[in-house]
Write an enzyme that holds these catalytic residues in place. Structure first.
Site, PDB file in Angstrom:
ATOM      1  N   GLY A 145      -5.293  -4.661   7.559  1.00  0.00           N
ATOM      2  CA  GLY A 145      -6.092  -3.908   7.837  1.00  0.00           C
ATOM      3  C   GLY A 145      -7.441  -3.927   8.599  1.00  0.00           C
ATOM      4  N   GLY A 152      -1.025  -2.446   6.455  1.00  0.00           N
ATOM      5  CA  GLY A 152      -0.730  -3.511   7.058  1.00  0.00           C
ATOM      6  C   GLY A 152      -2.038  -4.465   6.982  1.00  0.00           C
ATOM      7  N   THR A 199       0.761  -1.056  -0.181  1.00  0.00           N
ATOM      8  CA  THR A 199       0.069   0.075  -0.045  1.00  0.00           C
ATOM      9  C   THR A 199       0.839   1.386  -0.192  1.00  0.00           C
ATOM     10  OG1 THR A 199      -1.653  -1.098   1.089  1.00  0.00           O
ATOM     11  CG2 THR A 199      -1.680   1.078   1.460  1.00  0.00           C
TER      12      THR A 199
HETATM   13  N1  ASP Z   1      -3.985  -2.083   4.838  1.00  0.00           N
HETATM   14  C1  ASP Z   1      -4.235  -2.791   3.448  1.00  0.00           C
HETATM   15  C2  ASP Z   1      -5.628  -3.227   3.723  1.00  0.00           C
HETATM   16  O1  ASP Z   1      -5.803  -4.110   4.653  1.00  0.00           O
HETATM   17  C3  ASP Z   1      -3.144  -3.643   3.141  1.00  0.00           C
HETATM   18  C4  ASP Z   1      -1.792  -2.841   2.879  1.00  0.00           C
HETATM   19  O2  ASP Z   1      -1.602  -1.998   3.673  1.00  0.00           O
HETATM   20  O3  ASP Z   1      -1.267  -3.200   1.934  1.00  0.00           O
HETATM   21  O4  ASP Z   1      -6.487  -3.442   2.616  1.00  0.00           O
END
Ligand code: ASP
Length: 365
Positions: free
Chosen positions: A253, A251, A199
């Site tokens: 989520g 992270g 992300t």
């Molecule tokens: N936080 C994002 C999610 O849960 C995933 C990521 O941080 O890559 O969709």
């Protein structure tokens, strides 16, 4: 439109000793920016030398673009928007081009943005067709009466706003296709396939002391049933408030949502500030009559680097206790910019008017 000032907070917290300052006194020439491109089990043995340098170069140019806007007196919201667009356009990250695939081999993108000067915010969830989801989140904030739009309605709003549209296959990269194919063939688990989340996000403070935060993602590989993570949720994956901080998260989520991580960190900083002023006032030397020799003024007082880091680390530790992985980037109204994460690594960078300028990948650098 209203504007918070630190001096105003001191008045509000009722120390009785601080005085309001004219608004002009709030800002100085300081600015800061922090960016991330995801956190995860990013170890040296998992990243090739080519990937390492491609990631560092991408983070470096995004950071440079954001820094230039801030240096030239641009707003925090402009700086983070421009920075996130660069990362969304880079196929190395799980946002825009390079977004992960859902269980149905489609892309459903999530994004959000927040302006700390007036707490205005915009977010989109489960969208596709828009080249840069952060621009759609921004359009929701600026041009709609809403904070969050989802799915087909959000796509329609994007077209009506005249945002650049792309074919559904625009986001695809060979690497992301391979990931979803392996997952569907049960060759790897969801945890393995998303060992680095990817992300992207940016937070900044501009020369006027305004804060902004934004986050953009494809979510988790193999997500289904319209799953939405923390990234488009104001208070979980993104938050900005001139009184305290700007946060963007990455992270697992679900855990960030449950803890309300981005807002939680900002709230702790906001509440700690008047307490810290009171403590500083108590430590001021007294004159012969027992009166304080000076007044600790909110506009000249700041939480220390260590204190900010501790607050961020405490919340990330609680995230870990719940079972969540990942990290955050922060910027504060005092010019600090930094990170906290509980994973092996995090793609990250920061730059400040005080001369800091760095990008990093692994936890030990
Ligand atoms: N936080 C994002 C999610 O849960 C995933 C990521 O941080 O890559 O969709």
């Amino acid at each position: 439109m209203f504007r918070f000032t630190l001096a105003a907070i001191v008045m509000l917290c009722g120390t009785g000793t601080a005085m309001a300052q004219p608004e002009e006194d709030f800002g100085d020439s300081r600015w800061s920016i922090a960016i991330h491109g995801g956190a995860g089990t990013i170890n040296r043995d998992k990243i090739t030398a080519e990937q390492d340098s491609a990631i560092r170069a991408a983070l470096g140019s995004a950071l440079e673009a954001g820094s230039k806007i801030l240096k030239d007196g641009g707003s925090a919201i402009e700086a983070i928007t421009a920075t996130i667009i660069i990362l969304e356009n880079d196929p190395n990250f799980n946002a825009g081009k390079g977004a992960v695939f859902t269980w149905d081999k489609t892309n459903e993108l999530d994004s959000s943005i927040m302006d700390g000067s007036d707490l205005s915010a915009g977010a989109v969830a489960g969208i596709n067709g828009t080249k840069n989801p952060i621009l759609l989140a921004r359009a929701v904030k600026d041009n709609s009466p809403h904070v969050m739009l989802s799915g087909e309605g959000a796509n329609q709003f994007s077209r009506e706003q005249g945002l650049e549209q792309v074919n559904p296959d625009y986001y695809a990269t060979p690497y992301r296709l391979e990931q979803i194919d392996k997952l569907l063939a049960k060759e790897v688990s969801a945890a393995d396939v998303d060992y680095k989340f990817g992300t992207v996000g940016a937070v900044a403070m501009d020369k006027d002391g305004h804060m902004a935060a934004g986050t953009s993602t494809g979510g988790m590989t193999g997500k289904r049933w319209g799953r939405i993570g923390d990234s488009p949720i104001i208070g979980a994956g993104t938050y900005a408030d001139d009184r305290s901080c700007a946060i963007s998260a990455t992270g697992s989520g679900e855990y960030f949502i449950r803890l309300g991580v981005a807002h939680e960190i900002c709230a702790r900083i906001r509440m700690r500030f008047p307490e810290a002023i009171k403590e500083a006032q108590r430590a001021v030397p007294k004159d012969a009559d027992g009166n304080d020799t000076y007044v600790v003024h909110g506009s000249e007082f700041q939480l220390s680097d260590e204190e900010i880091q501790q607050i961020a680390d405490d919340v990330i530790a609680e995230l870990g206790d719940l079972g969540g992985d990942g990290g955050i980037i922060y910027a504060t109204p005092w010019g600090q910019a930094g990170y906290s994460f509980n994973t092996a690594g995090m793609y990250r960078g920061r730059a400040t008017s005080e001369g800091e300028q760095s990008v990093a990948i692994y936890g030990d650098e």
